[in-house]
Design a protein around this motif. Structure first.
Motif, PDB file in Angstrom:
ATOM      1  N   PRO A   6       0.377   7.625  17.398  1.00 16.33           N
ATOM      2  CA  PRO A   6       0.969   7.685  15.851  1.00 16.33           C
ATOM      3  C   PRO A   6       1.579   8.848  15.588  1.00 16.33           C
ATOM      4  N   ARG A   7       2.596   8.855  14.909  1.00 16.50           N
ATOM      5  CA  ARG A   7       3.211   9.839  14.042  1.00 16.50           C
ATOM      6  C   ARG A   7       1.960  10.311  12.752  1.00 16.50           C
ATOM      7  N   LEU A   8       2.098  11.556  12.691  1.00 14.71           N
ATOM      8  CA  LEU A   8       1.169  11.869  11.440  1.00 14.71           C
ATOM      9  C   LEU A   8       1.824  11.575  10.258  1.00 14.71           C
ATOM     10  N   PRO A   9       1.347  10.759   9.197  1.00 15.88           N
ATOM     11  CA  PRO A   9       1.973  10.414   8.022  1.00 15.88           C
ATOM     12  C   PRO A   9       1.677  11.781   7.154  1.00 15.88           C
ATOM     13  N   ALA A  10       2.692  11.830   6.326  1.00 18.56           N
ATOM     14  CA  ALA A  10       2.869  13.092   5.311  1.00 18.56           C
ATOM     15  C   ALA A  10       1.777  12.936   4.252  1.00 18.56           C
ATOM     16  N   LEU A  11       1.056  13.991   3.983  1.00 20.09           N
ATOM     17  CA  LEU A  11       0.005  13.840   3.230  1.00 20.09           C
ATOM     18  C   LEU A  11       0.445  14.480   1.811  1.00 20.09           C
ATOM     19  N   PRO A  12       0.012  13.888   0.620  1.00 20.93           N
ATOM     20  CA  PRO A  12      -1.142  12.802   0.627  1.00 20.93           C
ATOM     21  C   PRO A  12      -0.786  11.546   0.964  1.00 20.93           C
ATOM     22  N   VAL A  72      -8.237   4.463   0.597  1.00 21.54           N
ATOM     23  CA  VAL A  72      -8.311   5.577   1.289  1.00 21.54           C
ATOM     24  C   VAL A  72      -7.361   6.592   1.146  1.00 21.54           C
ATOM     25  N   VAL A  73      -7.597   7.947   0.552  1.00 22.52           N
ATOM     26  CA  VAL A  73      -6.907   8.631   0.058  1.00 22.52           C
ATOM     27  C   VAL A  73      -6.991   9.805   1.015  1.00 22.52           C
ATOM     28  N   ALA A  74      -5.911  10.049   1.956  1.00 13.69           N
ATOM     29  CA  ALA A  74      -6.149  11.354   2.751  1.00 13.69           C
ATOM     30  C   ALA A  74      -5.198  12.450   2.233  1.00 13.69           C
ATOM     31  N   ASP A  75      -5.816  13.697   2.041  1.00 10.77           N
ATOM     32  CA  ASP A  75      -5.015  14.618   1.520  1.00 10.77           C
ATOM     33  C   ASP A  75      -5.444  15.980   2.495  1.00 10.77           C
ATOM     34  N   GLU A  76      -4.872  17.119   2.219  1.00  9.35           N
ATOM     35  CA  GLU A  76      -5.013  18.389   3.071  1.00  9.35           C
ATOM     36  C   GLU A  76      -6.379  18.741   3.363  1.00  9.35           C
ATOM     37  N   ASN A  77      -7.331  18.531   2.173  1.00 11.03           N
ATOM     38  CA  ASN A  77      -8.723  19.019   2.353  1.00 11.03           C
ATOM     39  C   ASN A  77      -9.716  17.952   2.958  1.00 11.03           C
ATOM     40  N   GLY A  78      -9.007  16.748   3.198  1.00 12.92           N
ATOM     41  CA  GLY A  78      -9.931  15.788   3.584  1.00 12.92           C
ATOM     42  C   GLY A  78      -9.667  14.183   2.977  1.00 12.92           C
ATOM     43  N   VAL A  79     -10.795  13.356   2.906  1.00 14.25           N
ATOM     44  CA  VAL A  79     -10.426  11.960   2.800  1.00 14.25           C
ATOM     45  C   VAL A  79     -11.523  11.402   1.518  1.00 14.25           C
ATOM     46  N   THR A  80     -11.138  10.616   0.658  1.00 14.41           N
ATOM     47  CA  THR A  80     -11.713   9.983  -0.202  1.00 14.41           C
ATOM     48  C   THR A  80     -11.682   8.637  -0.165  1.00 14.41           C
ATOM     49  N   PRO A  93     -13.727  18.076   8.638  1.00  9.27           N
ATOM     50  CA  PRO A  93     -14.725  18.229   9.843  1.00  9.27           C
ATOM     51  C   PRO A  93     -15.860  17.283   9.860  1.00  9.27           C
ATOM     52  N   GLU A  94     -16.223  16.557   8.783  1.00  7.12           N
ATOM     53  CA  GLU A  94     -17.216  15.584   8.703  1.00  7.12           C
ATOM     54  C   GLU A  94     -16.761  14.340   9.535  1.00  7.12           C
ATOM     55  N   ILE A  95     -15.705  14.013   9.545  1.00  4.71           N
ATOM     56  CA  ILE A  95     -15.245  12.725  10.197  1.00  4.71           C
ATOM     57  C   ILE A  95     -15.184  13.018  11.810  1.00  4.71           C
ATOM     58  N   ALA A 137      -3.406   5.678  12.264  1.00  9.74           N
ATOM     59  CA  ALA A 137      -2.732   7.121  11.265  1.00  9.74           C
ATOM     60  C   ALA A 137      -4.109   7.654  10.997  1.00  9.74           C
ATOM     61  N   LEU A 138      -5.211   6.993  10.357  1.00  9.37           N
ATOM     62  CA  LEU A 138      -6.319   7.862   9.946  1.00  9.37           C
ATOM     63  C   LEU A 138      -6.841   8.519  11.132  1.00  9.37           C
ATOM     64  N   ARG A 139      -7.122   7.815  12.207  1.00  9.99           N
ATOM     65  CA  ARG A 139      -7.482   8.538  13.254  1.00  9.99           C
ATOM     66  C   ARG A 139      -7.082   9.680  13.981  1.00  9.99           C
ATOM     67  N   ALA A 140      -5.497   9.566  13.754  1.00 12.10           N
ATOM     68  CA  ALA A 140      -4.623  10.764  14.223  1.00 12.10           C
ATOM     69  C   ALA A 140      -4.905  11.969  13.194  1.00 12.10           C
ATOM     70  N   LEU A 141      -5.081  11.469  12.138  1.00 15.41           N
ATOM     71  CA  LEU A 141      -5.098  12.606  10.946  1.00 15.41           C
ATOM     72  C   LEU A 141      -6.574  13.207  11.376  1.00 15.41           C
ATOM     73  N   ALA A 142      -7.430  12.579  11.379  1.00 17.18           N
ATOM     74  CA  ALA A 142      -8.902  12.983  11.641  1.00 17.18           C
ATOM     75  C   ALA A 142      -9.008  13.717  12.876  1.00 17.18           C
ATOM     76  N   GLU A 143      -8.266  13.475  13.952  1.00 14.73           N
ATOM     77  CA  GLU A 143      -8.436  14.066  15.103  1.00 14.73           C
ATOM     78  C   GLU A 143      -7.551  15.475  14.984  1.00 14.73           C
ATOM     79  N   SER A 144      -6.489  15.422  14.467  1.00 20.21           N
ATOM     80  CA  SER A 144      -5.634  16.711  14.099  1.00 20.21           C
ATOM     81  C   SER A 144      -6.137  17.647  13.074  1.00 20.21           C
ATOM     82  N   ARG A 145      -6.839  17.269  12.368  1.00 18.40           N
ATOM     83  CA  ARG A 145      -7.432  18.282  10.865  1.00 18.40           C
ATOM     84  C   ARG A 145      -8.851  18.380  11.224  1.00 18.40           C
TER      85      ARG A 145
END
Length: 152
Positions: A6-12, A72-80, A93-95, A137-145
């Motif tokens: 999947p393409r990485l979505p723009a954050l946030p 779930v809110v994903a931003d540059e620093n992590g996930v809420t 890194p916690e995910i 998309a969340l998996r791709a973000l977690a793997e890339s960040r």
């Protein structure tokens, strides 16, 4: 995996079960309005009875509003992760892993402390394809960040 990456979505970016939220809030608003209207139209009810019916209608709406809260809110620093009554902030890194297995009611995050966190903001209930897309998309973000222990 045979599925395309999947393409990485723009954050946030915010993931939430939109259709479920619409259904819950609509049913809550309609039921609350009907109960309050009927309560006010019934002349045989005493004041305490009216108050109890109105309180029950508002309580019913409040419970459905609470059930519509997860996201779930994903931003540059992590996930809420916002679940029914708790909000938890996670750094990328916690995910370790984002899981949505067949039959799961929602996504689970495997965390670096050895625990698993349910993420009610991505659930395949009404919109299964949308939830799978959000989970990917969340998996791709977690793997890339995040930092992957097996990436050494």
């Amino acid at each position: 995996m045979s599925a395309p990456a999947p393409r990485l979505p723009a954050l946030p970016v915010t993931f939430r079960p939109t259709r479920t939220r619409i259904v819950l809030l609509t049913v809550g608003a309609v039921m609350c309005t009907v109960l309050i209207t009927v309560t006010l139209l019934l002349e045989r009810l005493s004041a305490p009875e009216r108050v109890s019916f109105i309180f029950t209608a508002l309580l019913f709406f409040g419970i459905l509003a609470l059930l519509s809260r997860p996201k779930v809110v994903a931003d540059e620093n992590g996930v809420t992760v916002v679940n029914l009554t708790r909000t938890r902030r996670l750094a990328w890194p916690e995910i370790l892993r984002v899981n949505l297995r067949p039959g799961d009611p929602w996504v689970f995050l495997d965390l670096s402390d050895g625990t698993s966190l349910p993420v009610l903001g991505i659930q395949p209930g009404i919109a299964r394809a949308h939830a799978i897309s959000d989970a990917r998309a969340l998996r791709a973000l977690a793997e890339s960040r995040g930092t992957r222990p097996d990436a050494d």
